[in-house]
Design a protein around this motif. Structure first.
Motif, PDB file in Angstrom:
ATOM      1  N   MET A   1       0.822  -1.209   0.000  1.00 55.92           N
ATOM      2  CA  MET A   1       0.000   0.000   0.000  1.00 55.92           C
ATOM      3  C   MET A   1       0.858   1.262   0.000  1.00 55.92           C
ATOM      4  O   MET A   1       0.528   2.239  -0.633  1.00 55.92           O
ATOM      5  N   ALA A   2       1.974   1.233   0.737  1.00 49.47           N
ATOM      6  CA  ALA A   2       2.833   2.406   0.825  1.00 49.47           C
ATOM      7  C   ALA A   2       4.271   1.958   1.030  1.00 49.47           C
ATOM      8  O   ALA A   2       4.544   0.853   1.494  1.00 49.47           O
ATOM      9  N   ARG A   3       5.213   2.853   0.665  1.00 43.71           N
ATOM     10  CA  ARG A   3       6.631   2.587   0.871  1.00 43.71           C
ATOM     11  C   ARG A   3       7.069   3.333   2.127  1.00 43.71           C
ATOM     12  O   ARG A   3       7.001   4.557   2.194  1.00 43.71           O
ATOM     13  N   LEU A   4       7.528   2.600   3.135  1.00 45.04           N
ATOM     14  CA  LEU A   4       7.876   3.182   4.422  1.00 45.04           C
ATOM     15  C   LEU A   4       9.366   3.016   4.690  1.00 45.04           C
ATOM     16  O   LEU A   4       9.989   2.055   4.244  1.00 45.04           O
ATOM     17  N   LEU A   5       9.916   3.959   5.462  1.00 40.82           N
ATOM     18  CA  LEU A   5      11.306   3.870   5.897  1.00 40.82           C
ATOM     19  C   LEU A   5      11.333   3.840   7.419  1.00 40.82           C
ATOM     20  O   LEU A   5      10.815   4.750   8.072  1.00 40.82           O
ATOM     21  N   LEU A   6      11.920   2.794   7.975  1.00 37.49           N
ATOM     22  CA  LEU A   6      12.059   2.642   9.417  1.00 37.49           C
ATOM     23  C   LEU A   6      13.528   2.868   9.776  1.00 37.49           C
ATOM     24  O   LEU A   6      14.402   2.115   9.338  1.00 37.49           O
ATOM     25  N   ILE A   7      13.805   3.912  10.558  1.00 35.61           N
ATOM     26  CA  ILE A   7      15.177   4.221  10.978  1.00 35.61           C
ATOM     27  C   ILE A   7      15.296   3.835  12.443  1.00 35.61           C
ATOM     28  O   ILE A   7      14.849   4.556  13.332  1.00 35.61           O
ATOM     29  N   GLU A   8      15.886   2.676  12.688  1.00 35.11           N
ATOM     30  CA  GLU A   8      15.916   2.080  14.026  1.00 35.11           C
ATOM     31  C   GLU A   8      17.138   1.166  14.137  1.00 35.11           C
ATOM     32  O   GLU A   8      17.354   0.310  13.275  1.00 35.11           O
ATOM     33  N   ASP A   9      17.938   1.342  15.207  1.00 37.15           N
ATOM     34  CA  ASP A   9      19.153   0.540  15.346  1.00 37.15           C
ATOM     35  C   ASP A   9      18.947  -0.741  16.148  1.00 37.15           C
ATOM     36  O   ASP A   9      19.800  -1.627  16.135  1.00 37.15           O
ATOM     37  N   ASN A  10      17.823  -0.864  16.842  1.00 41.42           N
ATOM     38  CA  ASN A  10      17.533  -2.082  17.593  1.00 41.42           C
ATOM     39  C   ASN A  10      16.967  -3.120  16.621  1.00 41.42           C
ATOM     40  O   ASN A  10      15.850  -2.990  16.123  1.00 41.42           O
ATOM     41  N   GLU A  11      17.756  -4.168  16.357  1.00 39.30           N
ATOM     42  CA  GLU A  11      17.370  -5.141  15.341  1.00 39.30           C
ATOM     43  C   GLU A  11      16.061  -5.845  15.667  1.00 39.30           C
ATOM     44  O   GLU A  11      15.221  -6.053  14.779  1.00 39.30           O
ATOM     45  N   ASP A  12      15.879  -6.241  16.930  1.00 37.10           N
ATOM     46  CA  ASP A  12      14.655  -6.951  17.314  1.00 37.10           C
ATOM     47  C   ASP A  12      13.435  -6.064  17.140  1.00 37.10           C
ATOM     48  O   ASP A  12      12.399  -6.498  16.618  1.00 37.10           O
ATOM     49  N   LEU A  13      13.551  -4.809  17.578  1.00 34.57           N
ATOM     50  CA  LEU A  13      12.429  -3.882  17.444  1.00 34.57           C
ATOM     51  C   LEU A  13      12.146  -3.583  15.984  1.00 34.57           C
ATOM     52  O   LEU A  13      10.981  -3.567  15.554  1.00 34.57           O
ATOM     53  N   ALA A  14      13.201  -3.360  15.222  1.00 30.62           N
ATOM     54  CA  ALA A  14      13.026  -3.083  13.791  1.00 30.62           C
ATOM     55  C   ALA A  14      12.338  -4.257  13.094  1.00 30.62           C
ATOM     56  O   ALA A  14      11.454  -4.056  12.245  1.00 30.62           O
ATOM     57  N   PHE A  15      12.737  -5.472  13.464  1.00 29.73           N
ATOM     58  CA  PHE A  15      12.123  -6.655  12.860  1.00 29.73           C
ATOM     59  C   PHE A  15      10.637  -6.735  13.194  1.00 29.73           C
ATOM     60  O   PHE A  15       9.792  -6.956  12.317  1.00 29.73           O
ATOM     61  N   GLY A  16      10.298  -6.523  14.478  1.00 33.66           N
ATOM     62  CA  GLY A  16       8.901  -6.624  14.894  1.00 33.66           C
ATOM     63  C   GLY A  16       8.018  -5.568  14.244  1.00 33.66           C
ATOM     64  O   GLY A  16       6.916  -5.880  13.757  1.00 33.66           O
ATOM     65  N   VAL A  17       8.482  -4.321  14.231  1.00 33.33           N
ATOM     66  CA  VAL A  17       7.690  -3.244  13.644  1.00 33.33           C
ATOM     67  C   VAL A  17       7.560  -3.436  12.139  1.00 33.33           C
ATOM     68  O   VAL A  17       6.474  -3.280  11.564  1.00 33.33           O
ATOM     69  N   SER A  18       8.667  -3.796  11.482  1.00 34.06           N
ATOM     70  CA  SER A  18       8.623  -3.967  10.023  1.00 34.06           C
ATOM     71  C   SER A  18       7.695  -5.113   9.622  1.00 34.06           C
ATOM     72  O   SER A  18       6.952  -4.995   8.638  1.00 34.06           O
ATOM     73  N   ARG A  19       7.717  -6.214  10.398  1.00 34.15           N
ATOM     74  CA  ARG A  19       6.825  -7.331  10.083  1.00 34.15           C
ATOM     75  C   ARG A  19       5.366  -6.919  10.197  1.00 34.15           C
ATOM     76  O   ARG A  19       4.527  -7.291   9.357  1.00 34.15           O
ATOM     77  N   THR A  20       5.038  -6.147  11.238  1.00 31.41           N
ATOM     78  CA  THR A  20       3.657  -5.686  11.407  1.00 31.41           C
ATOM     79  C   THR A  20       3.232  -4.805  10.236  1.00 31.41           C
ATOM     80  O   THR A  20       2.123  -4.948   9.704  1.00 31.41           O
ATOM     81  N   LEU A  21       4.111  -3.907   9.825  1.00 28.94           N
ATOM     82  CA  LEU A  21       3.790  -3.007   8.715  1.00 28.94           C
ATOM     83  C   LEU A  21       3.700  -3.768   7.394  1.00 28.94           C
ATOM     84  O   LEU A  21       2.835  -3.475   6.563  1.00 28.94           O
TER      85      LEU A  21
END
Length: 227
Positions: A1-21
């Motif tokens: 639906m949209a192209r998003l950019l996640l700027i996050e250095d915590n790998e676990d958090l980045a993985f969880g948020v990106s999977r949800t999106l």
């Protein structure tokens, strides 16, 4: 639906948020440090950015400042453990569109992303006639503002606030109403944020900011726009 950019250095958090999106249908690009985040933001021109503040090499505030200095008007949601009011106000002054403090639920982040993407889509579809007041011209379809023929740079929230006033000239808006209708999540934004943004509109668009003609204070009520 949209192209998003996640700027996050915590790998676990980045993985969880990106999977949800991604489960919601979005394409997510991840940058693990500030410099890379700025680089990807300018190269990708994403539809929305989710930004951590505590990043290696460059703070999220610096990232946001560089993005806005490049006239990138993409919505930015700050996602951080820093919940002090001074941090929030600083983020909004630099042009953040939303501020979410950790710990948070991923469903809340998803909901806020959806709100800002919807607002961006509505703005892109907006083909209203040009608005003129004083020596100012506002073109919603191009999302541009000029004063005496010169381009005026407004931060995204300043522009949204201006459009809200232009929609209803002569109407008195309380600070709480502006928080609800422009910021959407008024509970996390202080009324002083509204005052600061109105002050910036006066500084950038009024002939005499000390004696505003268009962005008028209504004593004990809020603000009113006069064309």
């Amino acid at each position: 639906m949209a192209r998003l950019l996640l700027i996050e250095d915590n790998e676990d958090l980045a993985f969880g948020v990106s999977r949800t999106l991604e489960d919601a249908g979005h394409t997510v690009h991840i940058a693990s440090d500030g410099a890379r985040g700025v680089e990807q933001a300018l190269a990708l021109e994403p539809d929305l950015i989710v930004l951590d503040l505590m990043l290696p090499g460059m703070t999220g505030f610096e990232v946001l400042q560089r993005i806005r200095a490049a006239d990138l008007t993409v919505p930015v949601i700050i996602l951080t453990a820093r919940g002090e009011e001074t941090d929030k106000l600083h983020g909004f002054r630099l042009g953040a569109d939303d501020y979410v403090t950790k710990p948070f639920s991923v469903s809340e982040v998803l909901a806020r992303v959806a709100v800002h993407l919807r607002r961006r889509a509505e703005a892109n579809q907006d083909a209203e006639a040009v608005h003129r007041f004083g020596n100012v011209v506002v073109t919603p379809s191009a999302r541009t503002v000029t004063r005496d023929g010169e381009r005026v740079s407004l931060k995204p929230r300043e522009y949204d606030l201006l459009l809200k006033f232009l929609e209803r000239p002569g109407v008195v808006f309380s600070r709480d109403r502006l928080l609800a209708e422009v910021w959407k999540y008024g509970a996390e934004v202080q009324t002083r944020t509204v005052d600061l943004h109105v002050g910036e509109l006066r500084r950038k668009l009024e002939v005499d900011p000390a004696k505003p003609r268009h962005f008028v204070t209504v004593w004990k009520s809020g603000y009113r726009f006069e064309p």
